[in-house]
Scaffold this active site. Structure first.
Site, short mmCIF file in Angstrom:
data_model
loop_
_atom_site.label_atom_id
_atom_site.label_comp_id
_atom_site.label_asym_id
_atom_site.label_seq_id
_atom_site.Cartn_x
_atom_site.Cartn_y
_atom_site.Cartn_z
N GLU A 182 0.91 -1.16 0.00
CA GLU A 182 -0.08 0.21 0.06
C GLU A 182 0.84 1.28 -0.04
O GLU A 182 0.76 1.99 0.85
CB GLU A 182 -0.86 0.14 1.35
CG GLU A 182 -2.04 -1.11 0.90
CD GLU A 182 -3.25 -0.93 1.97
OE1 GLU A 182 -3.05 -0.17 2.82
OE2 GLU A 182 -3.91 -1.93 1.89
N GLU A 316 -4.89 -8.64 -0.61
CA GLU A 316 -5.78 -8.41 0.74
C GLU A 316 -7.19 -8.30 0.26
O GLU A 316 -7.50 -7.34 -0.79
CB GLU A 316 -5.49 -7.28 1.43
CG GLU A 316 -3.98 -7.41 2.42
CD GLU A 316 -3.58 -6.08 3.11
OE1 GLU A 316 -4.52 -5.21 3.54
OE2 GLU A 316 -2.30 -5.87 3.11
#
Ligand code: AHR
Length: 515
Positions: A182, A316
């Site tokens: 991220e 994820e």
């Protein structure tokens, strides 16, 4: 269990069993374990001296449960944690390891007692392939390069010597390597352009040693940020030369994350167990977005890499609710109901349909965090409804997909929350058998799926149902089988058509014997 609910929603599809689609990589059933709340500590790791039955400090019950669903890989150490993790602090004698503050998750002190050797041992016990996420956000190129050398190199190199000093002679095999996490957020708050450069630099020095070939996974976009994907793809395509050779020099896949909530208000994501029909519909509208997002990223990637040599990874995914009342807000502990299981069933159908480009997916997270497979309470362990979807779908791993061509159907919800299809299905085969998964998202109505199965002869061998009287039903240590699979008699052959009649809000699998 037989079906008594009135059938109303229908889906009619055609499936060519003699036409092979993409292989459904087993890695679409991958997992994720972060240093977050009680995932690693208590969930996996209890230490060698624990009264809880363990092998090398890893609890046996959790390992067995995950082996039973053929866990193919495990991503570690994060998540956001990966970008503040310094691997050197997690090797060597435990009593000498420095501690650190886990700033993302509860601001707790992490003593680094679970580190590289413990993780690799966990993977050995699970029979799962390691997916290590390297630190780009606060680490250095040298640090990541050294970690790869420490893990995978033999001989007399400095890092292999250090590994031997710490008790491990042979290098490990590490197939999957994450280049940060991220980067658009907790991993450094970068722009796509900034990260694309760093990904190239860090990946270059994450070397292949002694025949260990890393599959490097660049930190891709959040949700539907197609600009991020395009920027990364462009950065590969500007390298020159044939794409197969180019991508071997840098990274081999890019990842994205997508979580399902009942609302877009991050402060009020909704309760895991106490939700009304409106929240349920909002959840399913959001869950269905995975379809458009996977296809959207795939389209961007197709433009630069039509032969799909670069993989798309969703490392994820899952539901994210408000934490259970009374638990640490930074620990992300949530219960898991039949609703979560249906979200999983839907995601897998989407993943199977996109298996050409989508090569890996990792549910967040495996134990005690977010949409978990197992919840632990001291020495006790509960299998969640989501676990049972993974178990019932395990036969899709590495099987050949057969796209379902939907030709008709009226199974839809339309209302305040939006609209979505309430029946979803996918089919795969291997050797003499096929597996059909069917999810009915409808709150009240049963559903009938009719699949014209062409190209091979077939018979229904067995079927299994996951259902419960209410969507809020979940498993606890007091009642661990409130939601559990049972044999199902709702699947039959009518001419060349497989007919599956599902109760409201349920998930089923049907095994076929192929002639
Ligand atoms: O899974 C929990 C967190 O969600 C991860 O650490 C992060 O990558 C994501 O935002």
């Amino acid at each position: 269990m037989s079906t008594t609910a009135p059938t109303s929603g229908t889906l009619h599809g055609v499936v060519d069993l003699d036409v092979a689609g993409a292989t459904i990589s087993r890695h679409l059933y991958g997992h994720f374990a972060e240093h977050l709340g009680r995932c690693i500590y208590e969930g996996f790791w209890v230490g060698e001296d624990s009264p809880i039955q363990n092998t090398s400090g890893v609890r046996d019950d959790v390992v067995q449960a995950l082996k039973d669903i053929s866990i193919p890989n495990l991503r570690w150490p994060g998540g956001c944690f990966a970008d503040e993790y310094h691997w050197e602090n997690g090797v060597g004698p435990r009593e000498d390891r420095p501690s650190m503050v886990n700033t993302h998750w509860g601001d707790v002190v992490e003593d680094n007692s679970f580190g590289t050797h413990e993780f690799m041992r966990l993977c050995e016990l699970l029979g799962a392939e390691p997916y290590v996420s390297g630190n780009v956000g606060s680490g250095t190129v040298q640090e990541m390069s050294d970690w790869v050398e420490y893990l995978t190199r033999s001989g007399d190199a400095p890092m292999s010597r250090l590994r031997r000093e710490h008790g491990r002679t042979e290098p490990w095999k590490v197939p999957f390597w994450g280049v940060g996490n991220e980067a658009w957020g907790c991993g450094g708050n970068m722009t796509a352009e900034q990260y694309a450069q760093l990904a190239s630099q860090f990946s270059t020095y994450a070397r292949n040693h002694d025949g260990n070939e890393l599959y490097r996974i660049a930190a891709g976009p959040n949700r539907d940020d197609y600009h991020w994907t395009e920027t990364l793809m462009k950065s590969i395509s500007t390298l020159g030369g044939p794409v197969e050779e180019r991508h071997h020099q840098r990274w081999q896949a890019l990842s994205f994350h997508y979580y399902t909530h009942a609302s877009d208000d991050w402060q009020h994501k909704g309760s895991a167990t106490e939700f009304d029909a409106g929240e349920y519909h909002a959840t399913m509208v959001n869950a269905w977005r995975i379809d458009e997002i996977v296809r959207g990223h795939s389209r961007v990637m197709d433009a630069y890499d039509p032969d799909a040599t670069i993989g798309l990874v969703c490392d994820e995914w899952g539901t994210w609710w408000d934490v259970e009342p009374g638990t640490n807000p930074g620990f992300l502990f949530q219960q898991n109901t039949l609703r979560d299981a249906l979200v999983a069933g839907l995601h897998f159908d989407v993943f199977h349909a996109n298996a050409r480009r989508l090569v890996m997916a990792n549910i967040a997270q495996t134990v005690n965090v977010l949409q978990a497979m197992v919840l632990t309470d001291g020495a006790r362990m509960v299998l969640t409804p989501t676990y049972h979807v993974f178990a019932m779908n395990a036969g899709h791993q590495d099987a050949t997909s057969h796209p379902v061509h939907v030709v008709a159907g009226d199974a839809r919800y339309e209302g305040e929350a939006g609209e979505y299809r309430t029946l979803t299905t996918s089919v795969s085969s291997r050797e003499g058998s096929a597996l059909v998964s069917v999810t009915n998202l409808d709150v009240e109505r049963g559903g009938t799926v009719r699949l014209d199965l062409r190209g091979r002869d077939w018979t229904v061998a067995a079927a299994t149902l996951l259902a419960a009287p209410s969507l809020q039903e979940h498993n606890t240590v007091e009642n661990p089988t409130a939601v559990a699979p049972v044999p199902f008699d709702g699947a039959r052959r009518e001419g060349d058509t497989l007919v599956v009649e599902l109760p409201a809000h349920s998930f089923a699998t049907v095994q076929l014997t192929l002639g």
